[in-house]
Write a protein that holds these residues in place. Sequence first.
Motif, short mmCIF file in Angstrom:
data_model
loop_
_atom_site.label_atom_id
_atom_site.label_comp_id
_atom_site.label_asym_id
_atom_site.label_seq_id
_atom_site.Cartn_x
_atom_site.Cartn_y
_atom_site.Cartn_z
N THR A 1 -5.27 8.66 -1.82
CA THR A 1 -6.25 7.81 -2.07
C THR A 1 -7.01 7.67 -0.84
O THR A 1 -6.53 7.28 0.20
N LEU A 2 -8.32 7.88 -0.79
CA LEU A 2 -9.00 7.74 0.28
C LEU A 2 -9.73 6.43 0.73
O LEU A 2 -10.31 6.03 -0.21
N LEU B 1 0.93 -1.21 0.03
CA LEU B 1 0.23 -0.04 -0.09
C LEU B 1 0.67 1.38 0.00
O LEU B 1 0.46 2.47 -0.14
N GLY B 2 2.07 0.98 0.23
CA GLY B 2 3.11 2.25 0.44
C GLY B 2 2.59 2.83 1.68
O GLY B 2 2.12 2.39 2.51
N PRO B 3 2.95 4.40 1.79
CA PRO B 3 2.58 5.10 2.80
C PRO B 3 1.26 5.24 3.21
O PRO B 3 0.50 5.47 2.42
N VAL B 4 0.72 5.05 4.76
CA VAL B 4 -0.42 5.37 5.03
C VAL B 4 -0.58 6.37 6.23
O VAL B 4 0.20 6.41 7.06
N GLN C 1 1.02 18.82 3.03
CA GLN C 1 2.35 18.35 3.75
C GLN C 1 2.48 16.57 3.79
O GLN C 1 3.80 16.53 3.56
N VAL C 2 1.50 16.06 3.82
CA VAL C 2 1.63 14.70 3.62
C VAL C 2 2.12 14.23 2.26
O VAL C 2 2.97 13.29 2.07
N ALA C 3 1.78 14.93 1.39
CA ALA C 3 2.18 14.75 -0.21
C ALA C 3 3.47 15.02 -0.28
O ALA C 3 4.51 14.33 -0.99
N LYS C 4 3.74 16.18 0.15
CA LYS C 4 5.45 16.74 0.05
C LYS C 4 6.39 15.62 0.99
O LYS C 4 7.66 15.13 0.34
N VAL C 5 6.07 15.23 1.95
CA VAL C 5 6.70 14.21 2.96
C VAL C 5 6.92 12.71 2.22
O VAL C 5 7.82 12.24 2.06
N ASP C 6 5.62 12.24 2.11
CA ASP C 6 5.74 10.80 2.04
C ASP C 6 5.26 10.54 0.35
O ASP C 6 5.22 9.24 0.00
N GLY C 7 4.84 11.61 -0.32
CA GLY C 7 4.19 11.37 -1.51
C GLY C 7 2.81 11.08 -1.41
O GLY C 7 2.09 10.89 -0.55
N PRO C 8 2.24 10.62 -2.68
CA PRO C 8 0.70 10.10 -2.71
C PRO C 8 0.36 9.13 -1.94
O PRO C 8 1.33 8.03 -1.72
N SER C 9 -0.32 9.13 -0.89
CA SER C 9 -0.62 8.08 0.25
C SER C 9 -1.88 7.46 0.50
O SER C 9 -2.83 8.14 -0.49
N THR C 10 -2.17 6.27 0.90
CA THR C 10 -3.26 5.88 1.28
C THR C 10 -3.93 6.49 2.61
O THR C 10 -3.14 6.30 3.41
N ALA D 1 -10.21 17.92 -0.27
CA ALA D 1 -8.84 18.60 0.16
C ALA D 1 -7.77 17.60 0.06
O ALA D 1 -6.50 17.70 -0.53
N TRP D 2 -8.11 16.14 0.47
CA TRP D 2 -7.01 15.08 0.46
C TRP D 2 -7.04 14.64 -1.00
O TRP D 2 -5.85 14.29 -1.61
N ARG D 3 -8.11 14.36 -1.69
CA ARG D 3 -8.03 14.11 -3.22
C ARG D 3 -7.19 15.04 -3.97
O ARG D 3 -6.49 14.57 -4.80
N ASP D 4 -7.59 16.26 -4.00
CA ASP D 4 -6.79 17.19 -4.60
C ASP D 4 -5.28 17.13 -4.42
O ASP D 4 -4.59 17.53 -5.17
N ALA D 5 -4.88 16.74 -3.31
CA ALA D 5 -3.31 16.83 -3.00
C ALA D 5 -2.96 15.17 -3.38
O ALA D 5 -1.60 15.10 -3.29
#
Length: 211
Positions: A160-161, A103-106, A128-137, A153-157
Amino acid sequence: MDIQNHFYGHSAVLAAYAGLSRPRHIAGLLQHGWTAVSPVAAHFADFPKVGTDPRQRRLLVWSHGCRGWSPADEDRTTTPVGAPVLYLEALLRAQGWTPSERLGPVFVPFHGTRLVRVTGAHADLARQVAKVDGPSTVCLHHEDMTDPEITTAWRDAGHTLVTAGRRDDPHFLLRIMQLVGNASRVSSNRLSTAVLYAAAVGTPAAVWGTR
């Protein structure tokens, strides 16, 4: 027996571990989440008589080896049984499951409920999560999943929700386990139960980010 014992799928997991075909009522109260303070105060305060006679109904806690509280200081007896997630891990491993990083980063944002509201800038945290971990679950509370402002907000960054569902869903803990057990890292912006679950099953865990 209070219905909270069935929350998060706890009674279902314990029944399965015991080889039972369906959940049973638990004679007492079971701690239902991690807490930095006494679970007697945090989870059992609404039931002041449970545990006064442990021969009838017991207070079942995850551990007595805690730095945040001492069972010796309580006015009621508690019995350590371990966290239900550890029983679930044992069941899954017996069926051949092994942890992975597929799943990569969660990320599990801190959340409120209809009774306790938590304010925060989801868009800032999502970036911030996208910058640190990249696209995440990103695992959102089921009530947050119904809020378009939060989900956008989360999808635009680029995330995956998912959601573990309502707390009265018997598959709740299984969904959490599949997340934390198949993540490269589990993070949250507050120390939370999900972070502790990840650490318990050997997944790298972290607490960081804006509140």
